[in-house]
Design a protein around this motif. Sequence first.
Motif, short mmCIF file in Angstrom:
data_model
loop_
_atom_site.label_atom_id
_atom_site.label_comp_id
_atom_site.label_asym_id
_atom_site.label_seq_id
_atom_site.Cartn_x
_atom_site.Cartn_y
_atom_site.Cartn_z
N VAL A 179 9.42 1.25 17.00
CA VAL A 179 10.33 0.32 16.31
C VAL A 179 9.61 -0.34 15.12
CG1 VAL A 179 11.69 -1.80 16.54
CG2 VAL A 179 11.76 -0.10 18.36
N TYR A 180 8.33 -0.69 15.32
CA TYR A 180 7.55 -1.31 14.23
C TYR A 180 7.43 -0.36 13.04
CZ TYR A 180 3.57 -2.92 11.53
OH TYR A 180 2.75 -3.31 10.48
N VAL A 181 7.14 0.92 13.30
CA VAL A 181 6.95 1.91 12.23
C VAL A 181 8.19 2.01 11.35
CG1 VAL A 181 6.71 4.40 11.76
CG2 VAL A 181 5.17 3.28 13.37
N PHE A 182 9.37 2.10 11.98
CA PHE A 182 10.59 2.35 11.20
C PHE A 182 11.38 1.09 10.84
CE2 PHE A 182 9.86 6.45 13.33
CZ PHE A 182 9.83 7.28 12.22
N ALA A 183 11.13 -0.01 11.54
CA ALA A 183 11.94 -1.21 11.27
C ALA A 183 11.09 -2.46 11.01
CB ALA A 183 12.89 -1.46 12.43
N GLY A 184 9.76 -2.32 11.05
CA GLY A 184 8.88 -3.46 10.79
C GLY A 184 8.98 -4.52 11.87
N THR A 185 8.40 -5.68 11.59
CA THR A 185 8.41 -6.76 12.59
C THR A 185 9.82 -7.30 12.80
OG1 THR A 185 7.71 -8.20 10.79
CG2 THR A 185 6.01 -7.52 12.34
N LEU A 230 -0.57 -4.51 17.18
CA LEU A 230 0.33 -5.67 17.24
C LEU A 230 0.79 -5.92 18.68
CD1 LEU A 230 1.54 -7.30 14.76
CD2 LEU A 230 3.63 -6.04 15.17
N TYR A 231 0.98 -4.83 19.41
CA TYR A 231 1.50 -4.91 20.78
C TYR A 231 0.45 -5.36 21.79
CZ TYR A 231 3.27 -3.05 25.27
OH TYR A 231 3.65 -2.90 26.58
N LEU A 232 -0.78 -4.87 21.64
CA LEU A 232 -1.78 -5.10 22.68
C LEU A 232 -2.74 -6.27 22.45
CD1 LEU A 232 -2.92 -1.50 23.76
CD2 LEU A 232 -1.38 -3.04 24.96
N ILE A 233 -3.06 -6.55 21.20
CA ILE A 233 -4.11 -7.57 20.95
C ILE A 233 -3.49 -8.97 20.89
CG2 ILE A 233 -5.91 -8.36 19.37
CD1 ILE A 233 -6.25 -5.37 18.58
N PRO A 234 -3.91 -9.87 21.80
CA PRO A 234 -3.37 -11.25 21.77
C PRO A 234 -3.78 -11.98 20.50
CG PRO A 234 -4.57 -10.81 23.83
CD PRO A 234 -4.87 -9.69 22.90
N ASN A 235 -2.84 -12.68 19.91
CA ASN A 235 -3.13 -13.47 18.71
C ASN A 235 -2.77 -14.93 19.01
OD1 ASN A 235 -3.43 -14.59 16.21
ND2 ASN A 235 -1.80 -13.43 15.22
N PHE A 236 -3.81 -15.74 19.23
CA PHE A 236 -3.58 -17.15 19.60
C PHE A 236 -3.46 -18.05 18.36
CE2 PHE A 236 -5.63 -15.22 23.29
CZ PHE A 236 -4.84 -15.70 24.33
N LYS A 237 -3.59 -17.46 17.19
CA LYS A 237 -3.58 -18.25 15.95
C LYS A 237 -2.24 -18.95 15.75
CE LYS A 237 -4.68 -17.85 11.04
NZ LYS A 237 -4.91 -16.91 9.93
N LEU A 279 2.56 6.82 19.06
CA LEU A 279 1.34 6.40 18.35
C LEU A 279 1.02 7.29 17.14
CD1 LEU A 279 -1.00 5.53 21.37
CD2 LEU A 279 0.43 3.99 20.03
N THR A 280 1.62 8.49 17.10
CA THR A 280 1.33 9.41 15.99
C THR A 280 2.28 9.19 14.80
OG1 THR A 280 2.86 11.11 16.79
CG2 THR A 280 0.59 11.17 17.65
N LEU A 281 3.24 8.31 14.95
CA LEU A 281 4.26 8.12 13.90
C LEU A 281 3.71 7.43 12.66
CD1 LEU A 281 7.21 6.94 16.19
CD2 LEU A 281 7.00 9.17 15.09
N LYS A 282 4.32 7.77 11.53
CA LYS A 282 3.92 7.18 10.24
C LYS A 282 5.16 7.15 9.34
CE LYS A 282 0.19 7.73 6.87
NZ LYS A 282 -0.90 8.61 6.41
N TYR A 283 5.36 6.03 8.63
CA TYR A 283 6.57 5.92 7.81
C TYR A 283 6.29 5.02 6.60
CZ TYR A 283 11.40 4.59 6.56
OH TYR A 283 12.58 4.36 5.90
N THR A 284 6.77 5.48 5.42
CA THR A 284 6.61 4.67 4.21
C THR A 284 7.97 4.09 3.84
OG1 THR A 284 4.81 6.08 3.45
CG2 THR A 284 5.84 4.66 1.81
N ASP A 285 8.02 2.77 3.77
CA ASP A 285 9.25 2.06 3.42
C ASP A 285 9.51 2.24 1.92
OD1 ASP A 285 11.21 0.08 2.84
OD2 ASP A 285 10.65 -0.99 4.66
N GLU A 286 10.65 2.87 1.60
CA GLU A 286 10.94 3.16 0.18
C GLU A 286 11.12 1.90 -0.65
OE1 GLU A 286 14.25 5.82 -0.07
OE2 GLU A 286 13.22 7.39 1.10
N ALA A 287 11.68 0.86 -0.04
CA ALA A 287 11.95 -0.39 -0.78
C ALA A 287 10.65 -1.11 -1.16
CB ALA A 287 12.83 -1.31 0.05
N THR A 288 9.69 -1.13 -0.24
CA THR A 288 8.45 -1.91 -0.49
C THR A 288 7.24 -1.03 -0.78
OG1 THR A 288 7.92 -1.92 1.87
CG2 THR A 288 9.23 -3.77 1.04
N GLY A 289 7.34 0.26 -0.44
CA GLY A 289 6.20 1.16 -0.64
C GLY A 289 5.12 1.00 0.43
N ILE A 290 5.37 0.16 1.43
CA ILE A 290 4.38 -0.09 2.49
C ILE A 290 4.48 1.01 3.55
CG2 ILE A 290 3.72 -1.67 4.36
CD1 ILE A 290 4.79 -3.97 2.57
#
Length: 464
Positions: free
Chosen positions: A283-289, A208-215, A187-198
Motif C-alpha cells: 500500500v505504501y509503494v502505490f499509495a504512499g503514507t 516504516l512498518y517495523l522500526i518504532p519511531n518514538f519521535k 518487498l520487491t515492489l517499486k513504483y515512481t509517482d508520476e505527479a511527484t517523481g518520487i
Amino acid sequence: MTEKKRGSFSGSIGFVLAAAGSAVGLGNIWRFPYLAAKDNGGLFIFCYLILVFTFGFTLLTTEIAIGRKTKQSPLTAYGKINRKFGFLGSLATLVPIIILPYYCAIGGWVFKYFITFISGKGAAAAQDGYFTSFISGKSEPIIWLLVFIAATAGVVLGGVDKGIEKMGKILMPILVVLIIGISVFSLTLKYTDEATGITRTGLQGLKLYLIPNFKGVTFKQFFLVIMDAMGQLFYSISVAMGIMVAYGSYVPDKTNINKSINQIEIFDTIVAILAGLMIVPAVYVFAGTEGMSAGPGLMFISLPKVFNQMGKVGIVIGVIFFLMVIFAAVSSSVSIMEAIVASIMDKFKLSRKKSAVLVTAYAVIFGIIVCLGYNVFYFELKLPTGSVGQILDVFDYFSNNILMPIVAILTCILIGWVAKPKTVIDEVTKNGEKFGRKYIYIGMVKVVAPVLLAILLLQALGVF
C-alpha cells in the motif's frame, strides 16, 4: 466417556492448528495491518508483542484451562468453577452470538472479491464506488453471505476431529505459505509517482512498518497505541468470546496445554506480523503514507487499487490474496459457530446436527438483516468512539468494545480473586508440567489485566 461423547482433538497438533485457525482470522489479516499503519508501525508492533506474551497469554491460558477443567462449553463452564458466576457463561456466549451474523456477512464480501479477481475483473474492483455499490445492493451480498455460512456450517457439522481439526491441519499450512509468498513479493515492489517523481520501494515500506519511531510521540498517543494493541489482542487470539473455553473442553487431559499455548501465541503473532508485511509495504509503494491511513476499508478499497497498479501480475496476487483471506475467515467463523453449537449441546443436550442446524438458521436470518443494513434498514448512528455506524458497526461495537472487556474483567475476577489462580495453575501443571510464567500469570490475572481492561472499557464508552 463424557469426553469422547462430546468429541475431542486427537492431540496437541490438532488443537494448536484449530486454535491458531480461530485466532488467524480477519482480525489479523484486515485489522492488524491498518492499526499498524495508523499507529506508527513499529511502535504498535512493539506494544503488541509485549502485551501478547503477558496480557494475551493470561487470558488465553485462563480460558483454555477453564474449558479443559470443566469439560464444558462457555455457557455452562463458568458455573462449574463457581455457581455464582454462572451468569458469566451467558455473557461469554452472547459475544459469538452477536459476532457470527456480521462476521459471515464480511466473509461473504471476501468470497465476492475472490470470484471477481479469479474471473479477471480485478480492474473493476479497483474503481471508486465499487465496494459501496456492492454492499448497498439488495441481493448479491445475501447470496455471498449464504455461500460463506454454508462453508462454515459444513465444517462444524463434521464435528471436532473430522471437521474442525481436519480443516486446521489442511488450511493453516496453506495459509502460512500464501502469506509468506505475498509478503516476499510485496518487498520487491517499486513504483515512481508520476505527479511527484518520487520512487517508493517495498523495503522503504518495510522500514516504516517495523522500526518504532518514538519521535514526537506524546504520552497520550503512546497510551492510545497500547489500547489499540490490547483491543487487537481480543481479535487476534480469540479470547473473551467463549471460543477458547469451547476448544479447551476438547483438549485431552494428557496434552501439555502450557506448551500448546506458547505455540498458539507464536503462530498467531507471526501470522499477524506477516499480514502487515504483506499489506503495508504494498500500500505504501502505490499509495504512499496517505493510502496507509485507509482504515477498515484497506482490504476492500485500497488493496484492489494496489493490485490493479501491479498490472497482470496483480490479478494473480489478488486471487491468491483473497483465497488466503477466505481460508482465514472460514477458520475463524467455524470457531465462532462452534462456541455457540457446543453451548447448545451441553446446556440443552441436543445432538451436534440439531444444534448446528439451529445456529445456521439463526446466522442466515440475522446475517440477512446485517446485509440489509446498507439499504433497506440503513441508518447512521454516532457511536461513543466518535465513528458513525450502521447495523454491522453497532453489532461490532457492542460485542467487541463493550461485552468482550466485561467478560474478560469478570473472568479475571473469578480466577484472580474468587476461585484463585491455583485453579488454573493446577490444571496447567496437572501432568507435572512446568509453568514458566506462573508469577507473571498471577500478577496479570489479579491486578494488571483487570485494570487495563477497565481502562479499555471506559475508553470504548467514550469516557476519555
